[in-house]
Design a protein around this motif. Structure first.
Motif, PDB file in Angstrom:
ATOM      1  N   SER A 113       0.827  -1.200   0.000  1.00 49.59           N
ATOM      2  CA  SER A 113       0.000   0.000   0.000  1.00 49.59           C
ATOM      3  C   SER A 113       0.865   1.256   0.000  1.00 49.59           C
ATOM      4  N   ARG A 114       1.893   1.283   0.842  1.00 50.60           N
ATOM      5  CA  ARG A 114       2.802   2.436   0.886  1.00 50.60           C
ATOM      6  C   ARG A 114       3.537   2.606  -0.434  1.00 50.60           C
ATOM      7  N   ARG A 115       3.986   1.503  -1.010  1.00 44.76           N
ATOM      8  CA  ARG A 115       4.704   1.552  -2.281  1.00 44.76           C
ATOM      9  C   ARG A 115       3.788   2.066  -3.394  1.00 44.76           C
ATOM     10  N   LEU A 116       2.548   1.608  -3.428  1.00 49.13           N
ATOM     11  CA  LEU A 116       1.590   2.043  -4.434  1.00 49.13           C
ATOM     12  C   LEU A 116       1.276   3.531  -4.282  1.00 49.13           C
ATOM     13  N   ALA A 117       1.101   3.995  -3.043  1.00 47.30           N
ATOM     14  CA  ALA A 117       0.826   5.411  -2.800  1.00 47.30           C
ATOM     15  C   ALA A 117       1.998   6.268  -3.270  1.00 47.30           C
ATOM     16  N   ALA A 118       3.221   5.834  -3.012  1.00 45.83           N
ATOM     17  CA  ALA A 118       4.403   6.581  -3.460  1.00 45.83           C
ATOM     18  C   ALA A 118       4.484   6.593  -4.984  1.00 45.83           C
ATOM     19  N   GLU A 119       4.161   5.487  -5.608  1.00 43.84           N
ATOM     20  CA  GLU A 119       4.188   5.407  -7.064  1.00 43.84           C
ATOM     21  C   GLU A 119       3.150   6.350  -7.682  1.00 43.84           C
ATOM     22  N   ILE A 120       1.961   6.394  -7.117  1.00 45.05           N
ATOM     23  CA  ILE A 120       0.918   7.294  -7.608  1.00 45.05           C
ATOM     24  C   ILE A 120       1.344   8.747  -7.428  1.00 45.05           C
ATOM     25  N   LYS A 121       1.919   9.048  -6.269  1.00 45.58           N
ATOM     26  CA  LYS A 121       2.383  10.411  -6.002  1.00 45.58           C
ATOM     27  C   LYS A 121       3.445  10.821  -7.020  1.00 45.58           C
ATOM     28  N   ASN A 122       4.370   9.924  -7.325  1.00 44.08           N
ATOM     29  CA  ASN A 122       5.408  10.223  -8.308  1.00 44.08           C
ATOM     30  C   ASN A 122       4.825  10.423  -9.701  1.00 44.08           C
ATOM     31  N   LYS A 123       3.847   9.611 -10.080  1.00 42.94           N
ATOM     32  CA  LYS A 123       3.217   9.754 -11.395  1.00 42.94           C
ATOM     33  C   LYS A 123       2.474  11.077 -11.512  1.00 42.94           C
ATOM     34  N   VAL A 124       1.763  11.465 -10.473  1.00 44.05           N
ATOM     35  CA  VAL A 124       1.039  12.735 -10.488  1.00 44.05           C
ATOM     36  C   VAL A 124       2.026  13.895 -10.603  1.00 44.05           C
ATOM     37  N   ALA A 125       3.099  13.843  -9.839  1.00 45.74           N
ATOM     38  CA  ALA A 125       4.108  14.899  -9.898  1.00 45.74           C
ATOM     39  C   ALA A 125       4.741  14.964 -11.288  1.00 45.74           C
ATOM     40  N   ARG A 126       5.001  13.829 -11.889  1.00 49.14           N
ATOM     41  CA  ARG A 126       5.583  13.786 -13.235  1.00 49.14           C
ATOM     42  C   ARG A 126       4.633  14.391 -14.256  1.00 49.14           C
ATOM     43  N   GLU A 127       3.355  14.044 -14.167  1.00 52.02           N
ATOM     44  CA  GLU A 127       2.365  14.605 -15.082  1.00 52.02           C
ATOM     45  C   GLU A 127       2.264  16.112 -14.929  1.00 52.02           C
ATOM     46  N   GLN A 128       2.349  16.603 -13.701  1.00 54.69           N
ATOM     47  CA  GLN A 128       2.300  18.042 -13.470  1.00 54.69           C
ATOM     48  C   GLN A 128       3.525  18.732 -14.074  1.00 54.69           C
ATOM     49  N   ILE A 151       5.256  17.655 -16.642  1.00 55.31           N
ATOM     50  CA  ILE A 151       5.099  17.592 -18.093  1.00 55.31           C
ATOM     51  C   ILE A 151       4.138  18.680 -18.563  1.00 55.31           C
ATOM     52  N   LYS A 152       3.012  18.843 -17.873  1.00 53.81           N
ATOM     53  CA  LYS A 152       2.044  19.879 -18.241  1.00 53.81           C
ATOM     54  C   LYS A 152       2.653  21.269 -18.111  1.00 53.81           C
ATOM     55  N   ALA A 153       3.416  21.493 -17.037  1.00 53.51           N
ATOM     56  CA  ALA A 153       4.056  22.795 -16.839  1.00 53.51           C
ATOM     57  C   ALA A 153       5.074  23.055 -17.942  1.00 53.51           C
ATOM     58  N   ALA A 154       5.825  22.032 -18.347  1.00 58.49           N
ATOM     59  CA  ALA A 154       6.818  22.193 -19.419  1.00 58.49           C
ATOM     60  C   ALA A 154       6.119  22.458 -20.746  1.00 58.49           C
ATOM     61  N   GLU A 155       5.017  21.769 -21.017  1.00 53.93           N
ATOM     62  CA  GLU A 155       4.268  22.001 -22.251  1.00 53.93           C
ATOM     63  C   GLU A 155       3.688  23.412 -22.284  1.00 53.93           C
ATOM     64  N   LYS A 156       3.183  23.853 -21.146  1.00 48.37           N
ATOM     65  CA  LYS A 156       2.615  25.200 -21.050  1.00 48.37           C
ATOM     66  C   LYS A 156       3.699  26.243 -21.291  1.00 48.37           C
ATOM     67  N   LEU A 157       4.861  26.041 -20.718  1.00 46.66           N
ATOM     68  CA  LEU A 157       5.985  26.945 -20.904  1.00 46.66           C
ATOM     69  C   LEU A 157       6.447  26.945 -22.345  1.00 46.66           C
ATOM     70  N   GLU A 158       6.468  25.787 -22.964  1.00 48.05           N
ATOM     71  CA  GLU A 158       6.890  25.660 -24.354  1.00 48.05           C
ATOM     72  C   GLU A 158       5.905  26.369 -25.285  1.00 48.05           C
ATOM     73  N   ASN A 159       4.622  26.291 -24.974  1.00 46.10           N
ATOM     74  CA  ASN A 159       3.600  26.929 -25.802  1.00 46.10           C
ATOM     75  C   ASN A 159       3.636  28.435 -25.684  1.00 46.10           C
ATOM     76  N   THR A 160       4.081  28.966 -24.552  1.00 46.73           N
ATOM     77  CA  THR A 160       4.147  30.419 -24.366  1.00 46.73           C
ATOM     78  C   THR A 160       5.363  31.018 -25.039  1.00 46.73           C
ATOM     79  N   LEU A 161       6.354  30.204 -25.351  1.00 44.67           N
ATOM     80  CA  LEU A 161       7.567  30.701 -26.009  1.00 44.67           C
ATOM     81  C   LEU A 161       7.339  30.722 -27.446  1.00 44.67           C
TER      82      LEU A 161
END
Length: 68
Positions: free
Chosen positions: A41-56, A58-68
């Motif tokens: 359960s702890r390992r799964l929660a950490a994995e989900i947290k890492n995936k959410v952070a990674r997606e965020q 990626i979205k921030a990098a895409e947003k920054l790339e689109n503004t340039l």
């Protein structure tokens, strides 16, 4: 089953080795199952947290790339 004394209870009518080892094996199995479940359960929660952070990121990098 009725026991006259505590020593008779622990002797289990001559079947103490079987009875107490069965209780011990069962308790150990349940503890291992609990430990593995909590660990997974702890390992799964950490994995989900890492995936959410990674997606965020990626979205921030895409947003920054689109503004340039």
């Amino acid at each position: 089953m009725h026991f006259e004394s505590i020593s008779e209870f622990f002797a289990m009518g001559g079947y103490a080795g079987y009875v107490w080892s069965a209780y011990g094996i069962s308790a150990l199995s349940m503890l291992i199952l609990l430990w593995r479940s909590l660990s997974q359960s702890r390992r799964l929660a950490a994995e989900i947290k890492n995936k959410v952070a990674r997606e965020q990121r990626i979205k921030a990098a895409e947003k920054l790339e689109n503004t340039l």
